[in-house]
Design an enzyme around this catalytic site. Structure first.
Site, PDB file in Angstrom:
ATOM      1  N   LYS A 195     -40.476   2.398  70.561  1.00 40.09           N
ATOM      2  CA  LYS A 195     -40.791   1.068  71.476  1.00 40.09           C
ATOM      3  C   LYS A 195     -42.000   1.586  72.361  1.00 40.09           C
ATOM      4  O   LYS A 195     -42.486   2.538  72.519  1.00 40.09           O
ATOM      5  CB  LYS A 195     -39.807   0.815  72.291  1.00 40.09           C
ATOM      6  CG  LYS A 195     -38.665   0.022  71.444  1.00 40.09           C
ATOM      7  CD  LYS A 195     -38.893  -1.248  70.929  1.00 40.09           C
ATOM      8  CE  LYS A 195     -37.800  -1.888  70.268  1.00 40.09           C
ATOM      9  NZ  LYS A 195     -37.340  -1.604  68.920  1.00 40.09           N
TER      10      LYS A 195
HETATM   11  C1  LIG Z   1     -35.894  -7.323  68.787  1.00 39.24           C
HETATM   12  C2  LIG Z   1     -35.102  -6.484  68.887  1.00 39.24           C
HETATM   13  N1  LIG Z   1     -33.753  -6.746  69.674  1.00 39.24           N
HETATM   14  C3  LIG Z   1     -33.004  -5.708  70.070  1.00 39.24           C
HETATM   15  C4  LIG Z   1     -32.939  -4.490  69.891  1.00 39.24           C
HETATM   16  C5  LIG Z   1     -31.994  -3.358  70.109  1.00 39.24           C
HETATM   17  O1  LIG Z   1     -32.691  -2.344  70.933  1.00 39.24           O
HETATM   18  P1  LIG Z   1     -31.852  -1.058  71.098  1.00 39.24           P
HETATM   19  O2  LIG Z   1     -32.106  -0.321  69.797  1.00 39.24           O
HETATM   20  O3  LIG Z   1     -32.652  -0.661  72.322  1.00 39.24           O
HETATM   21  O4  LIG Z   1     -30.511  -1.246  71.252  1.00 39.24           O
HETATM   22  C6  LIG Z   1     -34.454  -4.229  69.089  1.00 39.24           C
HETATM   23  C7  LIG Z   1     -34.547  -2.550  68.717  1.00 39.24           C
HETATM   24  O5  LIG Z   1     -35.072  -2.115  67.881  1.00 39.24           O
HETATM   25  C8  LIG Z   1     -35.259  -5.118  68.561  1.00 39.24           C
HETATM   26  O6  LIG Z   1     -36.307  -4.604  67.839  1.00 39.24           O
END
Ligand SMILES: Cc1ncc(COP(=O)(O)O)c(C=O)c1O
Length: 398
Positions: A195
């Site tokens: 990210k």
């Molecule tokens: C659009 C979106 N929502 C939610 C997530 C979930 O994030 P996390 O990996 O921090 O749980 C991601 C992660 O890649 C994502 O790209």
């Protein structure tokens, strides 16, 4: 463990450009070491500082750090009072975590197709999916491009719905001068390794109402009463009470140690990714592939993903052959995302079919994400460009 690490490392060729590899500074490394040496590794003062730094960056009063965006979404949906029997409308062009969070909360996900150009949820499709059971809209600012928030907020107000923004791609995103994550009742962020700001694993919640942030902090630490993390501090042991059946979703100080310095460089890194994005746009303009739509006026794109569309009929090779060819050129690539209804679990559970969401299906079958990290050197960027042009032109002329 050493053996596992070595085995994994051995699978990455020396000259392979790893997709999404983050830019880590010496400040992060030193802060992590300091944190390890401090003896306080778990949730503590560094998490509190990261929360207040993030809130300041977003121009809000409060934020709650958690250990992922998935956790942020799950807790936001619960704090919104949404559960069994309720429907939440979201996009089919997202990571599975968005949809899974709705399911974890006991609610039913409902998909509304995306706009073909912006790749964001189409407000007209949202409107068409509203039922008496709808309780919330969960838009995703895809790739960092702001959703049409005027339209979504208007629909939400007219139907009495909550808005929970999935800002996993959208730390720097703005829409008409307002920051992503502050439109709705809740805004959820990710600090996963690929990210724009990273903590390894990590997430953050913003909420319009202070009591929601307080509740999320309690829910994120087993449901223990407020400030339970301070129970081992130099203020002396404090008894806590379990006031809800919560979750183990808290962020560690070791993670926040990385995040604090990442956040300090968020704008600098954004500028670098913007420059890479513009360079790619120029370099690919004449190729028979789709490049991202121009950024909408009066919005700010977070430049999280640079996606190209490889349509076999135009490009002369399939998306999957393009992925393989790029890998052979030592360039790491990604797919964001095969549309949600392509996956067997959702087909079996909800009867979803990809063709019922034609824009997300087509994008999901054609899309390729190219490296777009602030860590990329000018040479890396040139290598990506050279590889894309070589692969596409070889097939276009074949
Ligand atoms: C659009 C979106 N929502 C939610 C997530 C979930 O994030 P996390 O990996 O921090 O749980 C991601 C992660 O890649 C994502 O790209």
């Amino acid at each position: 463990m050493g053996e596992l690490t070595n085995r994994r490392e051995a699978t990455v060729r020396d000259n392979f450009l790893i997709f999404g590899s983050p830019a880590i500074g010496e400040e992060e490394i030193e802060e992590v070491i300091k944190t390890l040496r401090s003896g306080w590794l778990g949730t503590g003062p560094k998490v509190a500082r990261f929360e207040s730094d993030f809130a300041a960056y977003k121009g809000v009063e409060h934020a709650a750090a958690v250990n992922s965006c998935t956790a942020a979404l799950h807790l936001s949906i619960l704090a919104a009072g949404i559960g069994p029997g309720d429907e939440v409308i979201t996009t089919p062009l997202t990571f599975c975590a968005t949809v899974n969070a709705i399911i974890h909360a006991g609610a039913t996900p409902v998909l509304a197709d995306v706009d073909a150009k912006t790749m964001n949820i189409d407000p007209a499709q949202v409107e068409a999916k509203i039922s008496p059971k709808t309780r919330a809209i969960l838009p995703v600012h895809f790739a960092g491009r702001a959703c049409d928030m005027d339209a979504l907020v208007e629909i939400a107000q007219r139907h009495g719905l909550k808005i929970i923004e999935d800002c996993a791609h959208a730390i720097e995103t703005e829409y008409k001068g307002k920051k992503a994550g502050t439109f709705g009742d809740f805004g959820c962020f990710s600090f996963y390794v690929t990210k724009n700001v990273i903590t390894g694993e990590g997430g953050m919640v913003l909420a319009r109402r202070e009591e929601d942030i307080s509740r999320i902090k309690v829910l994120a630490l087993h449901g223990m009463s407020k400030d339970a993390w301070k129970r081992f501090s130099d203020e002396g042991f404090k008894h806590y009470q379990v006031v809800e059946c919560g979750f183990k979703y808290n962020m560690m100080d070791v993670q926040a140690a990385i995040g604090i310095h990442q956040l300090a460089r968020v704008e600098q890194n954004w500028l670098r990714r913007k420059a890479v994005w513009e360079r790619y746009n120029e370099a690919f303009a004449d190729l028979p592939i789709g490049i991202p739509a121009p950024v909408e006026p009066n919005t700010r794109h977070a430049y999280h993903l640079y996606t190209v569309l490889v349509d076999e009929t135009r490009a002369g090779l399939s998306r999957d052959r393009f992925l393989d060819a790029m890998t052979a050129q030592n360039i790491g690539v990604g797919v964001h995302y095969l549309s949600i209804p392509e996956h067997p679990y959702y087909q079996q559970t909800y009867g979803w079919r990809p063709e019922d969401y034609p824009n997300a299906m087509r994008i999901g079958r054609q899309t390729v994400s190219l490296p777009l990290s602030a860590k990329l050197t000018d040479k890396d960027v040139q290598d990506v460009i050279t590889a894309v042009r070589k692969v596409i032109l070889a097939n276009a002329n074949a």
